[in-house]
Enzyme design. Structure first.
Site, PDB file in Angstrom:
ATOM      1  N   ASP A  58     101.906 -18.710 111.018  1.00 32.02           N
ATOM      2  CA  ASP A  58     102.752 -18.258 112.125  1.00 32.02           C
ATOM      3  C   ASP A  58     103.953 -19.171 112.190  1.00 32.02           C
ATOM      4  O   ASP A  58     103.849 -20.387 112.005  1.00 32.02           O
ATOM      5  CB  ASP A  58     101.992 -18.233 113.454  1.00 32.02           C
ATOM      6  CG  ASP A  58     101.469 -19.598 113.856  1.00 32.02           C
ATOM      7  OD1 ASP A  58     102.196 -20.343 114.550  1.00 32.02           O
ATOM      8  OD2 ASP A  58     100.327 -19.947 113.482  1.00 32.02           O
ATOM      9  N   ASP A  61     101.126 -13.902 123.399  1.00 25.76           N
ATOM     10  CA  ASP A  61     100.814 -15.329 123.296  1.00 25.76           C
ATOM     11  C   ASP A  61     100.639 -15.906 124.695  1.00 25.76           C
ATOM     12  O   ASP A  61     101.599 -16.016 125.463  1.00 25.76           O
ATOM     13  CB  ASP A  61     101.960 -15.995 122.533  1.00 25.76           C
ATOM     14  CG  ASP A  61     101.836 -17.510 122.441  1.00 25.76           C
ATOM     15  OD1 ASP A  61     100.936 -18.086 123.056  1.00 25.76           O
ATOM     16  OD2 ASP A  61     102.671 -18.112 121.742  1.00 25.76           O
ATOM     17  N   GLU A 108      99.308 -19.195 126.803  1.00 26.80           N
ATOM     18  CA  GLU A 108      98.959 -20.598 126.642  1.00 26.80           C
ATOM     19  C   GLU A 108      99.376 -21.409 127.856  1.00 26.80           C
ATOM     20  O   GLU A 108     100.030 -20.900 128.770  1.00 26.80           O
ATOM     21  CB  GLU A 108      99.607 -21.155 125.391  1.00 26.80           C
ATOM     22  CG  GLU A 108     101.120 -21.006 125.379  1.00 26.80           C
ATOM     23  CD  GLU A 108     101.754 -21.527 124.099  1.00 26.80           C
ATOM     24  OE1 GLU A 108     101.975 -22.744 124.010  1.00 26.80           O
ATOM     25  OE2 GLU A 108     102.012 -20.721 123.195  1.00 26.80           O
TER      26      GLU A 108
END
Length: 393
Positions: free
Chosen positions: A85, A174, A176
């Protein structure tokens, strides 16, 4: 620019995460490197009925991870399918060299919140495809800035659009720890309660599916998911990309039986950017690039015979399609067609291959029943699609 002012703090956090074995840093595009079942009702004995639903990736299993045949969360087998990534922070990439080093896929940072687009996205995304890698885009969530649907729209407009070209993986959400706590003065969950976080993720994933026809991959750590969503079980249909730097994936969040992707390290291996592996085979990975097949069931009950027609209304073939059935009301099977096995009130069939826009017809015979008595019929299922046929009494 977002994340650029948080690098020092993120590196420190990442070092602590490695020491504790609980990585909270995310795809290399993050601060460190920057990143159903259908209801069916009985009908009259003479009336044909139908039910249909999409089947992910050509599989008939309803669990998105299971459909790709991923191994369990504690698997220690050597990864056979590896990838990376990358983000703006990764810089220019020699994708041919990455392919030569064994990379099969790449996730590329596309967007963040509602106002950031990676300036290197087009070059990185296109370069990965030119080198023969499967590639997908990811969106770094900022759930305190706007609603989930709005950020899904921003993602799709800026690189997250999915196309059925055989090389594009579903987009990634994503999730986080908040890397901007000193700036926005919010906690790691962006100031959201678990209920609010679940609602936000639901709004994003529903809109992404509406826009693309695919379920978004969810990238997160077990720690963040447990803390910020209350370990929600609501998103198990989405492929899980688990972030945990170390030698094994460890525990996974609730709602998933297994991970689909695992980020095991950041910029410390043979590939540029984050070091990742896919929990399955190369063909199973490629299945994620295809449009969902759509299975439809229709049928009728006449006398002691039930007929079920299985149709693939999608554009991709379905292989090893499993169909199960069970009678109710005391009827027992006496005969079933090719590819079927039965015992008492249960039957199980396998259709080896069902091509696009084709059908297969299955016929089942049951022992005659006395008139009157309990309600009788047959209920069948092919993955998430169910169909109930009622016999005359």
């Amino acid at each position: 620019m977002k994340h650029r002012t948080a690098v020092i703090a993120a590196v420190a956090a990442g070092a602590l995460a490695l020491e504790t074995g609980q990585a909270s840093a995310l795809p290399s595009g993050s601060a460190l490197t920057h990143p159903s079942s259908l209801a069916s009702a009985p009908v009259s004995a003479s009336a044909p009925v139908s039910a249909s639903a999409p089947v992910l990736g050509g599989s008939v299993l309803s669990d998105a991870s299971a459909s790709a045949g991923f191994s369990g969360p504690g698997s220690r087998r050597a990864p056979k399918v590896v990838g990376t990534d990358v983000s703006n922070w990764t810089g220019d990439i020699d994708w041919e060299a990455a392919a030569g080093a064994g990379a099969a896929f790449a996730f590329v940072h596309a967007s963040e919140g509602v106002d950031y687009v990676s300036p290197r996205f087009a070059a990185q995304y296109g370069g990965a495809a030119e080198a023969g890698l499967l590639r997908g885009a990811y969106h770094f969530a900022q759930p305190h800035e706007s609603g989930g649907a709005e950020q899904a729209d921003f993602f799709v407009r800026n690189g997250g659009r999915w196309t059925s070209d055989g090389r594009t993986l579903p987009g990634v959400l994503d999730l986080e720890d908040n890397p901007y706590g000193k700036r926005n003065r919010l906690d790691n969950c962006y100031g959201l309660t678990p209920q609010q976080a679940v609602t936000w993720v639901g709004d994003f994933t529903r809109r992404y599916r509406q826009r693309t026809g695919k379920d978004a991959i969810i990238y997160t750590t077990t720690s963040w998911w447990r803390t910020c969503t209350g370990d929600s079980r609501a998103f198990g249909r989405h492929p899980l990309w688990l972030a945990r730097w170390g030698t094994e994936p460890g525990e996974i969040p609730a709602g998933w039986k297994r991970h689909a992707f695992w980020q095991s390290a950041d910029r410390s291996g043979s590939l540029p950017g984050g070091q990742n592996s896919f929990n399955g085979t190369a063909s199973q990975l490629r299945a994620l690039t295809r449009a969902p097949s759509k299975i439809r069931l229709t049928g009728a009950a006449r006398g002691n015979t039930y007929t079920v027609t299985v149709a693939n209304t999608g554009t991709e073939p379905v292989t090893a399609l499993k169909l199960t059935g069970r009678t109710f009301g005391g009827q027992k099977f006496t005969k079933a067609g090719k590819g079927c096995r039965f015992s008492g009130t249960a039957v199980r069939c396998t259709i080896t291959r069902l091509g696009p826009k084709t059908t297969a017809r299955l016929t089942f015979t049951v022992a005659p029943a006395r008139s009157g008595g309990p309600k009788r019929g047959l209920k069948v299922a092919a993955g998430p699609v169910t169909l109930t046929l009622a016999a005359a009494r």
